[in-house]
Design an enzyme around this catalytic site. Structure first.
Site, short mmCIF file in Angstrom:
data_model
loop_
_atom_site.label_atom_id
_atom_site.label_comp_id
_atom_site.label_asym_id
_atom_site.label_seq_id
_atom_site.Cartn_x
_atom_site.Cartn_y
_atom_site.Cartn_z
NE ARG A 207 9.44 0.42 -22.89
CZ ARG A 207 10.11 -0.11 -23.89
NH1 ARG A 207 9.62 -0.04 -25.15
NH2 ARG A 207 11.27 -0.72 -23.71
CE LYS B 117 4.89 -8.82 -10.84
NZ LYS B 117 3.94 -8.63 -9.73
CB VAL C 104 0.27 -0.39 -8.06
CG1 VAL C 104 -1.10 -1.05 -8.21
CG2 VAL C 104 0.95 -0.24 -9.41
CG HIS D 153 9.48 1.97 -14.44
ND1 HIS D 153 9.15 1.71 -13.14
CD2 HIS D 153 9.55 0.76 -15.05
CE1 HIS D 153 9.01 0.40 -12.96
NE2 HIS D 153 9.25 -0.20 -14.11
N PRO E 103 -0.90 -4.63 -16.54
CG PRO E 103 0.00 -3.59 -14.64
CD PRO E 103 -0.33 -4.93 -15.22
CG HIS F 26 -0.26 0.33 2.50
ND1 HIS F 26 0.43 -0.63 3.21
CD2 HIS F 26 -0.15 1.48 3.21
CE1 HIS F 26 0.94 -0.07 4.30
NE2 HIS F 26 0.60 1.19 4.34
NE ARG F 27 5.50 3.03 3.77
CZ ARG F 27 5.47 4.16 4.48
NH1 ARG F 27 4.39 4.47 5.16
NH2 ARG F 27 6.49 4.98 4.51
CE1 TYR G 86 7.77 -6.86 -13.81
CE2 TYR G 86 8.37 -7.18 -11.51
CZ TYR G 86 7.52 -6.67 -12.47
OH TYR G 86 6.39 -5.97 -12.08
CD1 TRP H 271 20.25 6.92 -19.42
CD2 TRP H 271 19.05 5.25 -18.53
NE1 TRP H 271 20.52 6.89 -18.08
CE2 TRP H 271 19.80 5.86 -17.51
CE3 TRP H 271 18.22 4.16 -18.21
CZ2 TRP H 271 19.74 5.44 -16.18
CZ3 TRP H 271 18.14 3.73 -16.90
CH2 TRP H 271 18.90 4.36 -15.90
CG ASN I 48 6.13 0.79 -19.21
OD1 ASN I 48 5.83 -0.32 -19.65
ND2 ASN I 48 7.39 1.20 -19.12
CB SER J 204 4.61 -6.39 -15.84
OG SER J 204 5.33 -5.54 -16.69
CB SER J 205 3.11 -4.46 -20.72
OG SER J 205 4.17 -3.62 -20.31
CB CYS J 206 7.95 -6.75 -19.19
SG CYS J 206 7.93 -7.49 -17.58
CG ASP K 56 17.07 1.59 -27.53
OD1 ASP K 56 17.34 1.58 -28.74
OD2 ASP K 56 17.08 2.62 -26.84
O1 GFB Z 1 10.83 2.52 -18.26
P1 GFB Z 1 12.05 1.70 -18.52
O2 GFB Z 1 13.13 1.73 -17.50
O3 GFB Z 1 11.62 0.18 -18.64
O4 GFB Z 1 12.71 2.09 -19.94
P2 GFB Z 1 10.98 -0.69 -19.81
C1 GFB Z 1 11.90 2.39 -21.03
C2 GFB Z 1 12.75 3.01 -22.11
O5 GFB Z 1 13.12 4.34 -21.68
C3 GFB Z 1 14.06 2.27 -22.39
C4 GFB Z 1 14.50 4.53 -21.92
O6 GFB Z 1 14.27 2.27 -23.78
C5 GFB Z 1 15.09 3.14 -21.70
O7 GFB Z 1 16.39 3.08 -22.32
N1 GFB Z 1 15.03 5.56 -21.02
C6 GFB Z 1 15.53 6.75 -21.44
C7 GFB Z 1 15.14 5.49 -19.69
N2 GFB Z 1 15.99 7.45 -20.39
C8 GFB Z 1 15.76 6.68 -19.28
C9 GFB Z 1 16.03 6.90 -17.90
O8 GFB Z 1 16.59 7.92 -17.47
N3 GFB Z 1 15.62 5.90 -17.05
C10 GFB Z 1 15.01 4.77 -17.48
N4 GFB Z 1 14.63 3.83 -16.58
N5 GFB Z 1 14.76 4.52 -18.81
C11 GFB Z 1 10.35 -2.18 -17.76
C12 GFB Z 1 10.76 -3.54 -17.23
O9 GFB Z 1 10.87 -2.09 -19.07
O10 GFB Z 1 8.94 -2.04 -17.85
C13 GFB Z 1 10.07 -3.82 -15.93
O11 GFB Z 1 12.17 -3.57 -17.08
C14 GFB Z 1 8.58 -3.56 -16.02
O12 GFB Z 1 10.28 -5.16 -15.62
C15 GFB Z 1 8.31 -2.20 -16.59
O13 GFB Z 1 7.99 -4.51 -16.83
C16 GFB Z 1 6.83 -1.97 -16.74
O14 GFB Z 1 9.63 -0.21 -20.16
O15 GFB Z 1 11.96 -0.87 -20.92
#
Ligand code: GFB
Length: 311
Positions: free
Chosen positions: A210, A141, A16, A180, A164, A12-13, A137, A203, A166, A108-110, A270
């Protein structure tokens, strides 16, 4: 779902769990069961057994998990699979044994294959290799989904599984190592703006796409499905549209009011090129999201600034 029943919100903290809690409180639910991690470690089977035996939750929102963005998943796969398998296994098993009427499991959508057809339908599950950066992960799931379906089959246990897109919103993780992309960009642009930096590093290449769902919309979908859905099939919950990381960075830059430049660090991964959910199943049930991405980012940025101001 009987609003006056004993309702346990696990996690709860978190992003989601706190949204589900806000919604249940807004509906005046009088018997909410809440335990912080320091009070109940869901990776500890005996502790979970004690809690479910004493409190006997009637409804369970299983929003507790070890979560993180692409870097955290890619760096700590063993922690992600171990902790999530323990949390979900203990909670689902204890809920069934102690008579919970219904449990909602969050995937998760992953979990879908890296190159699944887009938009991804629920039947695309298990049809191809996973995205390597988060396959640990995702495997956890997928096991949670299989466990919910097996407990329904063997014991008639009402467990439903939501997948869900992202998520983002108030209460998100803004730590740049574990977060994220959307909260990371909000923080990066904010700190560049207040710090007078000339550029923000994003990055990857910026080309992955997304889909983002505001966590209050997800909470609404959780209650909607807890009330109306009771079947073994998983169900996607998303916004129904996506955008590239580059486009997202432009939106966040505009919301924050940053005038500097955006540069891409292609040494960072990516991840999967695209993971847009097909939401026709939940749409057919009569649910749709209310919060547009632009409004959601504005609201989340305002929350972030207000929190930052509190120090
Ligand atoms: O949101 P994100 O970390 O996770 O990265 P995923 C999404 C995209 O954003 C990737 C880019 O292509 C990253 O390279 N990105 C750009 C960044 N700048 C940044 C930044 O500063 N930080 C981060 N984090 N990303 C996750 C899964 O995948 O999705 C989890 O790893 C989970 O398990 C989650 O399923 C919902 O969307 O790629």
């Amino acid at each position: 779902m009987d609003r006056s029943a004993r309702i346990y919100v696990a996690g709860h903290r978190g992003l989601v769990g706190s949204a589900i809690l806000r919604r249940l409180q807004a509906e005046g639910c009088p018997n909410l069961l809440l335990r912080q991690r320091s009070e109940l470690d869901l990776t500890d089977r005996a502790a979970v057994e004690r809690f479910f035996g004493e409190e006997r939750p009637e409804y369970v929102f299983l929003a507790a998990a070890r979560v993180g963005g692409i870097l955290a998943n890619n760096t700590y796969p063993a922690d992600f699979i171990r902790e999530n398998l323990l949390i979900q296994t203990h909670a689902i098993d204890a809920a069934r044994r102690h008579g919970s009427r219904k449990l909602l499991f969050l995937g998760s959508s992953c979990i879908y294959p890296r190159l699944a057809p887009q938009p991804m339908r629920e039947e695309h599950l298990h049809t191809g290799p996973l995205e390597p950066t988060n396959e640990a992960y995702a495997a956890a799931k997928m096991a949670g989904i299989a466990m919910c379906q097996a407990y329904r089959r063997q014991y008639g246990f009402s467990a439903i599984c939501l997948m869900p897109a992202n998520l983002y919103g108030p209460g998100d993780d803004f730590d740049l190592e574990t977060s994220h992309v959307l909260p990371a960009l909000i923080r990066k642009f904010h700190e560049a703006e207040v710090g007078g930096a000339q550029r923000v590093v994003v990055w990857g290449t910026g080309s992955p796409r997304r889909e983002f769902l505001h966590v209050d919309d997800l909470a609404d979908a959780c209650l909607f499905l807890m009330d109306r859905y009771d079947a073994p099939e998983i169900i996607n919950v998303g916004a129904g549209e996506d955008l590239s990381v580059r486009e997202l960075a432009e939106v966040v830059r505009e919301v924050v009011g940053f005038a500097g430049e955006i540069v891409f660090d292609s040494s960072k991964p990516d991840g999967t090129p695209r993971k847009l959910l097909d939401v026709s199943r939940i749409t057919a049930l009569g649910w749709k999201p209310q919060i547009s991405l632009r409004k959601g980012i504005e609201q989340t940025y305002a929350w972030f600034v207000e929190q930052a101001g509190r120090g």
